[in-house]
Design an enzyme around this catalytic site. Structure first.
Site, short mmCIF file in Angstrom:
data_model
loop_
_atom_site.label_atom_id
_atom_site.label_comp_id
_atom_site.label_asym_id
_atom_site.label_seq_id
_atom_site.Cartn_x
_atom_site.Cartn_y
_atom_site.Cartn_z
N GLU A 129 -7.05 17.95 -10.51
CA GLU A 129 -8.27 18.77 -10.43
C GLU A 129 -8.93 18.55 -9.06
O GLU A 129 -8.61 17.57 -8.38
CB GLU A 129 -9.24 18.37 -11.54
N SER A 134 -5.21 11.12 -7.87
CA SER A 134 -4.64 9.81 -8.22
C SER A 134 -5.31 9.25 -9.47
O SER A 134 -4.66 8.65 -10.32
CB SER A 134 -4.85 8.81 -7.07
N TYR A 235 -0.26 8.98 -22.92
CA TYR A 235 1.14 8.57 -23.17
C TYR A 235 2.10 9.64 -22.67
O TYR A 235 3.17 9.35 -22.16
CB TYR A 235 1.37 8.32 -24.67
N GLU A 244 9.81 11.77 -12.91
CA GLU A 244 9.29 12.58 -11.79
C GLU A 244 9.50 11.84 -10.46
O GLU A 244 9.95 12.43 -9.47
CB GLU A 244 7.80 12.86 -12.00
N ARG A 245 9.23 10.56 -10.47
CA ARG A 245 9.35 9.79 -9.22
C ARG A 245 10.80 9.61 -8.82
O ARG A 245 11.14 9.64 -7.63
CB ARG A 245 8.61 8.45 -9.38
N GLY A 341 15.67 17.60 20.59
CA GLY A 341 14.80 18.04 21.68
C GLY A 341 14.05 19.30 21.31
O GLY A 341 13.60 19.45 20.16
N GLY A 366 2.20 10.79 -7.16
CA GLY A 366 1.70 9.42 -6.97
C GLY A 366 1.86 9.05 -5.51
O GLY A 366 2.98 9.04 -4.99
N THR A 367 0.75 8.78 -4.83
CA THR A 367 0.79 8.53 -3.38
C THR A 367 1.45 7.18 -3.07
O THR A 367 1.60 6.33 -3.97
CB THR A 367 -0.63 8.51 -2.78
C1 LIG Z 1 2.04 20.81 -2.59
C2 LIG Z 1 1.50 20.04 -3.75
C3 LIG Z 1 1.99 20.30 -5.03
C4 LIG Z 1 1.46 19.63 -6.13
N1 LIG Z 1 1.87 19.96 -7.39
C5 LIG Z 1 1.20 19.46 -8.47
C6 LIG Z 1 1.49 19.93 -9.80
O1 LIG Z 1 2.40 20.74 -10.01
N2 LIG Z 1 0.74 19.46 -10.81
C7 LIG Z 1 -0.27 18.55 -10.63
O2 LIG Z 1 -0.92 18.18 -11.59
N3 LIG Z 1 -0.56 18.07 -9.39
C8 LIG Z 1 0.15 18.51 -8.31
N4 LIG Z 1 -0.15 18.05 -7.05
C9 LIG Z 1 -1.20 17.06 -6.88
C10 LIG Z 1 -0.72 15.68 -6.45
O3 LIG Z 1 -0.13 15.02 -7.54
C11 LIG Z 1 -1.94 14.96 -5.88
O4 LIG Z 1 -2.22 15.55 -4.63
C12 LIG Z 1 -1.71 13.49 -5.71
O5 LIG Z 1 -1.60 12.86 -6.96
C13 LIG Z 1 -2.86 12.81 -4.94
O6 LIG Z 1 -4.10 13.17 -5.46
P1 LIG Z 1 -5.24 13.74 -4.49
O7 LIG Z 1 -4.62 14.77 -3.63
O8 LIG Z 1 -6.40 14.12 -5.31
O9 LIG Z 1 -5.62 12.53 -3.57
P2 LIG Z 1 -6.67 11.39 -3.91
O10 LIG Z 1 -6.37 10.80 -5.23
O11 LIG Z 1 -8.04 11.89 -3.68
O12 LIG Z 1 -6.33 10.32 -2.78
C14 LIG Z 1 -6.79 10.43 -1.44
C15 LIG Z 1 -6.31 9.19 -0.69
O13 LIG Z 1 -6.87 8.01 -1.29
C16 LIG Z 1 -5.83 7.13 -1.65
N5 LIG Z 1 -6.20 6.40 -2.87
C17 LIG Z 1 -6.60 6.92 -4.06
N6 LIG Z 1 -6.78 5.94 -4.96
C18 LIG Z 1 -6.47 4.77 -4.33
C19 LIG Z 1 -6.45 3.41 -4.71
N7 LIG Z 1 -6.75 3.03 -5.97
N8 LIG Z 1 -6.08 2.49 -3.80
C20 LIG Z 1 -5.74 2.86 -2.55
N9 LIG Z 1 -5.74 4.13 -2.11
C21 LIG Z 1 -6.10 5.08 -3.00
C22 LIG Z 1 -4.63 8.01 -1.86
O14 LIG Z 1 -3.43 7.27 -1.79
C23 LIG Z 1 -4.80 9.02 -0.74
O15 LIG Z 1 -4.32 8.47 0.45
C24 LIG Z 1 0.43 18.65 -5.93
C25 LIG Z 1 -0.02 18.37 -4.65
C26 LIG Z 1 0.48 19.05 -3.56
C27 LIG Z 1 -0.07 18.74 -2.19
#
Ligand SMILES: Cc1cc2nc3c(=O)[nH]c(=O)nc-3n(C[C@H](O)[C@H](O)[C@H](O)COP(=O)(O)OP(=O)(O)OC[C@H]3O[C@@H](n4cnc5c(N)ncnc54)[C@H](O)[C@@H]3O)c2cc1C
Length: 381
Positions: A129, A134, A235, A244-245, A341, A366-367
């Site tokens: 959302e 994350s 769950y 997924e990963r 290049g 998952g970042t």
């Molecule tokens: C092209 C694309 C396709 C996608 N497809 C889907 C989909 O099909 N369905 C779906 O549900 N989602 C989808 N996503 C979402 C994706 O899973 C999220 O972008 C991702 O989980 C990160 O969430 P966020 O972008 O809100 O970043 P945030 O959670 O806001 O994170 C921002 C930064 O803070 C860091 N951070 C956050 N928490 C911590 C912590 N505890 N400790 C250290 N660092 C932290 C993160 O690593 C990141 O660097 C998609 C995203 C993209 C860009």
């Protein structure tokens, strides 16, 4: 050479999929990237070939295979020349339909899984959302209990296949409690009143994939569309995370080997200062490092895949594989650009696209930072 956990049967499948990718996807990659869309006929054709249901039971129209067959597919899709196409198909088979297979009722499997395997309905998974990525527990989209079902209000963003999806496996809150409690999943269908695509998002890469922002305004979702148990949605999310990963790691392994091939071919054919550039030590060494990177990525990923497939608790190994391969594959693309290049920077060769597409890896599913947090806990810190 066949590398475990794969066997001869998987290599036959690999050959067939590689042929399909080379003949039916790769020639269209430029056109679909430019159009910011690939046609739904890709799903139909892949269903016809049985590729949308490799791991699913035959009773639902699947091929009766298992995770290893899907793993082959995802690795080979990396050669299609468009991360967006691989992502759209991957979201359908890898993240949106598995929860239906594992948690769906017999009726839901008939209504959603069977047409998804048959290419007649396209699926998306909606968790993220605008204010919760994350931090999955922070989602706000709320499903209020009413007679016969739920009324949903909220929004989702960054949803792969979000614009074209016939149904979205949607995470909602069903209680006001904080944390992981009170998360549930609803199957929200295209055409339900109040459910709309607010926006098709423009992105750095994955251009052929439609990434949507979705709006839910007083959407009535009937009881029969509750997927899994009410308030037990966490769950459901956890159940597919490892897969997924692994899929993301496998896709990156495929890309790293493809980029290596591109770099080697270019280094042999391009000359500078009287010899092929591959005979200059700095280029030769860079390519040697690229070969090690691809091999290391494959080793760590196949090991995690084998453990997962054998039913072990493989969280640590899967997390490591995802973390190792995502940033590495972006580096592999960057190195290939450098070796090529100016040509590497040109659209024509597809390597700049690979770099843009692969940049998503350390963010999606998952970042990297979240992977490190998981590993930190696994290590006991
Ligand atoms: C092209 C694309 C396709 C996608 N497809 C889907 C989909 O099909 N369905 C779906 O549900 N989602 C989808 N996503 C979402 C994706 O899973 C999220 O972008 C991702 O989980 C990160 O969430 P966020 O972008 O809100 O970043 P945030 O959670 O806001 O994170 C921002 C930064 O803070 C860091 N951070 C956050 N928490 C911590 C912590 N505890 N400790 C250290 N660092 C932290 C993160 O690593 C990141 O660097 C998609 C995203 C993209 C860009």
């Amino acid at each position: 050479m066949i590398a475990p956990p794969f066997g001869e049967e998987h290599e036959d499948l690999r050959e067939a999929i590689a042929r399909f990718v080379a003949r039916e996807l790769r020639p269209h990659a430029d056109e679909w990237e430019d159009a910011r869309w690939f046609p739904n006929s890709v799903f139909e054709r892949m269903a016809e070939l049985g590729y949308l249901g490799l791991k699913y039971p035959e009773e639902y129209g699947g091929q009766g295979g298992d995770y290893l067959h899907d793993a082959v597919l995802v690795e080979e899709l990396a050669g299609c020349g468009s991360g967006g196409v691989a992502a759209g198909v991957g979201a359908h088979i890898g993240i949106a339909t598995p929860p239906l297979w594992k948690f769906g009722t017999a009726d839901q499997k008939q209504r959603f899984l069977v047409p998804a395997i048959g290419g007649a309905k396209i699926a998306a998974l909606g968790i993220t959302e605008p204010n919760a990525g994350s931090d999955v527990a922070g989602i706000k989209t709320f499903a209020k209990r009413v007679d016969g079902g739920y009324v949903v209000n909220g929004s989702k963003t960054f949803i792969t296949n979000g614009v074209r999806a016939d149904f979205v496996v949607t995470a909602v809150k069903t209680t006001q409690e904080g944390g992981h409690h009170g998360l549930s999943f609803l199957l929200v269908e295209k055409g339900m009143e109040g459910f709309s695509v607010a926006k098709k998002l423009e992105k750095m890469g994955w251009h052929a994939s439609d990434t949507g922002e979705l709006a839910f305004q007083d959407v009535f979702v009937p009881d029969e569309n509750l997927l899994g148990e009410e308030n037990k949605g966490f769950y459901l999310i956890m159940a597919n995370f490892q897969w997924e990963r692994l899929l993301m790691a496998l896709g990156s392994v495929g890309s790293m080997f493809n980029l290596l091939d591109t770099a080697i071919a270019y280094a042999k054919e391009r000359s500078a200062f009287g010899r092929p550039i591959g005979r200059h030590q700095s280029i030769r060494h860079k390519i040697a490092e690229m070969a090690v990177r691809a091999e290391a990525g494959r080793a760590i990923t196949y090991n995690a895949l084998r453990l997962f497939y054998e039913g072990h608790d493989a969280i640590k190994e899967v997390t490591m594989a995802k973390l190792k391969t995502q940033r590495d594959s972006f580096q592999q693309a960057d190195d290939t650009i450098q070796i090529m290049g100016g040509a590497g920077y040109m659209k024509e060769y597809g390597v700049e696209r690979a770099a843009r597409d692969l940049r998503l890896g350390p963010i999606g599913g998952g970042t990297d930072e979240i992977m490190k947090e998981i590993l930190g806990k696994q290590i006991g810190l």
